[in-house]
Write a protein that holds these residues in place. Structure first.
Motif, PDB file in Angstrom:
ATOM      1  N   ALA A   1       0.840  -1.203   0.000  1.00 16.65           N
ATOM      2  CA  ALA A   1       0.000   0.000   0.000  1.00 16.65           C
ATOM      3  C   ALA A   1       0.876   1.254   0.000  1.00 16.65           C
ATOM      4  O   ALA A   1       0.576   2.223  -0.713  1.00 16.65           O
TER       5      ALA A   1
ATOM      6  N   ALA B   1       2.296   1.613  -3.415  1.00 17.69           N
ATOM      7  CA  ALA B   1       1.288   2.080  -4.368  1.00 17.69           C
ATOM      8  C   ALA B   1       1.112   3.590  -4.255  1.00 17.69           C
ATOM      9  O   ALA B   1       0.927   4.294  -5.255  1.00 17.69           O
ATOM     10  N   GLU B   2       1.182   4.072  -3.020  1.00 18.84           N
ATOM     11  CA  GLU B   2       1.042   5.512  -2.812  1.00 18.84           C
ATOM     12  C   GLU B   2       2.201   6.271  -3.462  1.00 18.84           C
ATOM     13  O   GLU B   2       2.019   7.321  -4.065  1.00 18.84           O
TER      14      GLU B   2
ATOM     15  N   ALA C   1       1.711   6.229  -7.389  1.00 16.00           N
ATOM     16  CA  ALA C   1       0.367   6.472  -7.929  1.00 16.00           C
ATOM     17  C   ALA C   1       0.409   7.609  -8.954  1.00 16.00           C
ATOM     18  O   ALA C   1       1.212   8.533  -8.838  1.00 16.00           O
TER      19      ALA C   1
END
Lengths: 203, 337
Positions: free
Chosen positions: B18, B21-22, B25
């Motif tokens: 996560a 992904a941040e 992004a």
């Protein structure tokens, strides 16, 4: 340098062959380790002993920031002194263990994200009502997502509670949301004020 | 590993994915760059590096929240290495799917790897990660990059020039630089650095080195197992002519005519190494006891790694994180999948 640890835990029943093999393997490993570590400072630099004054000020500021941020991460039931979580009813997703991590809502663009927040009647009973609100969800970079579109079911909870109660947060993720990890807070107000951090992982 | 350890490892991996992904992004052009950048990062791996880093940090008194940007940065850097590594090794599969250059061509894949190497430091520059820590973690990442590229250069150079006069010492040095540093040594060093309790530093480095070497030898052995490893083309090391401990042992003990054949095999281009040749090489390794030799070697390193773990964390307060670390190291050095 040897990679062998100090004696004391070796297998004294090992055969001479095994011992010779192990000795040679560890000798070679020791030489390889020396080659790999050449030019590398093996000392782990710890902070803050060697800080310059300006860095020391930053270090203190960072620690205070972490401390304050840590409070914000405490789950609601910890902040209102409601103690350890009660196992949720079968089939219902419960609040994560109070380990300082925020609630997580996994969802996708254009979908309805859901997360359940549990409240436990432990400690001095409170009277009145609790109402909830979601702040805007902030990404690491880029635009925030509006929190005002969140819906809580039920909209408020009456106190005192006879048993654990929960409120379901439903959040319609905008179709144009950029995938990523967003951070926000669920604010509980009314009979008491409390904050639950929430992380929305949007794909 | 116990169910609890697997669950914790997956938890760490999920948090890290996560955070990764941040960090990666958005961005344009998506079709030609950022979608490629996100591809490997979204494929699920074992999460060993973030698991080691976050557990070491936890064991040393740092919170997961504090250490997570460092774990994400290291994993993103690892992913950038994988993209280039797959191009250099002509690999076809990565984590069960076609490699990035198979999907998009070498040029776009290399460019995506460059972009990812740059994005890897982004988590450390976030306002949530203290500046004095980012400086130290960046220094560790630079060391990891230096060691990894030096190790990769050795391996590629040996293959390019068909180098065969190698010893186990050469192999362990290569593995120490190419695998150990960013798989085990850097995660342990960075995790410990973030905490307030410090493990014994030399023992911590020995632990990372020995566990990483044992891990790599097991990985090389698994490549030869029937069916190979999940998510990788079977016998890819044999096809690539990778200088494994088994190959180096075989080169040292093979009969002259077998050795001459082997040297000729390693001198050929990859697409000229037929399945029959690969079978013969594997048979020679088995007959010469090269697989058993490597198994034995890995076992010695694994035992000593476990002793180093006890020494390194002897003065650190007992905690579930230390127990998790012990189980994870056990898995690393004795893995069978």
């Amino acid at each position: 340098m040897t990679v062998r640890e100090p004696p004391g835990s070796g297998d004294v029943t090992a055969s001479v062959d095994d011992t010779a093999f192990a000795d040679e393997a560890l000798r070679v490993a020791g030489l390889a380790y020396d080659r790999v570590m050449a030019g590398v400072d093996p000392r782990l630099d710890t902070m803050p002993p060697e800080l310059k004054p300006a860095d020391a000020v930053r270090w203190i500021g960072d620690r205070v920031t972490e401390l304050v941020a840590g409070f914000a991460e405490l789950p609601l039931d910890r902040l209102v002194d409601l103690g350890a979580p009660t196992p949720p009813p079968a089939g219902v997703v419960g609040t994560p263990e109070p380990r300082g991590e925020p609630l997580t809502m996994n969802t996708a663009r254009g979908r309805l994200g859901e997360v359940r927040i549990w409240i436990h009647p432990v400690g001095e009973p409170l009277t009145g009502t609790l109402r909830f609100r979601l702040t805007d969800l902030q990404p690491g970079t880029g635009g925030a997502l509006p929190g005002g579109t969140a819906v809580f079911a039920p909209a408020e909870i009456g106190l005192p509670l006879a048993a654990a109660a929960s409120v379901l947060l439903r959040y319609p993720v905008p179709v144009g949301a950029v995938p990523g990890r967003y951070h926000g807070l669920v604010l509980a107000g009314g009979a008491t004020d409390a904050v639950v951090p929430i992380t929305a992982v949007i794909t | 590993m116990t169910a609890g350890t697997i669950e914790t490892l997956e938890h760490y991996a999920e948090l890290t994915r996560a955070a990764m992904a941040e960090a990666i992004a958005g961005g344009e052009p998506a079709d030609y760059l950022y979608d490629l950048v996100r591809d490997y990062a979204a494929r699920k791996g074992k999460g060993l590096r973030p698991g080691l880093l976050l557990a070491a940090a936890d064991a040393c008194g740092a919170s997961t929240r504090t250490a997570l940007p460092a774990a994400a940065a290291l994993e993103l850097l690892h992913t950038a290495f994988l993209i280039h590594d797959d191009v250099e090794d002509h690999s076809r599969l990565r984590r069960g799917r076609p490699t990035l250059h198979e999907l998009h061509g070498a040029a776009l894949a290399i460019n995506a790897g460059d972009a990812l190497a740059n994005l890897a430091v982004r988590p450390l520059t976030s306002s949530a990660f203290p500046r004095y820590r980012s400086r130290e973690v960046l220094a560790e990442l630079r060391t990891a990059i230096r060691q990894t590229t030096e190790g990769q250069a050795l391996e590629l150079g040996w293959r390019r020039h068909a180098v065969v006069d190698l010893t186990p010492l050469d192999y362990l040095e290569l593995v120490g630089r190419k695998t150990c540093w960013y798989t085990t040594m850097a995660p342990l060093r960075i995790g410990a650095q973030l905490g307030r309790w410090q493990p014994e530093p030399a023992a911590l480095d020995r632990l990372g080195f020995l566990a990483g070497c044992a891990f790599q030898i097991r990985d090389d052995l698994l490549d030869l197992a029937p069916g190979g490893q999940a998510g990788k083309a079977p016998r890819s090391d044999v096809v690539e002519g990778k200088r494994t401990l088994m190959l180096i042992h075989l080169l040292g003990v093979a009969a002259p005519e077998d050795r001459a054949w082997l040297v000729a095999y390693l001198g050929r281009a990859e697409d000229e190494r037929s399945p029959a040749d690969q079978d013969r090489l594997l048979t020679l390794m088995i007959d010469a006891g090269s697989l058993a030799y490597a198994e034995r070697f890995a076992a010695v390193l694994a035992t000593t790694a476990q002793q180093s773990l006890a020494t390194a964390f002897g003065a650190v307060p007992p905690s579930p994180a230390v127990d998790f670390l012990r189980e994870l190291i056990d898995y690393l050095v004795s893995r069978t999948d």
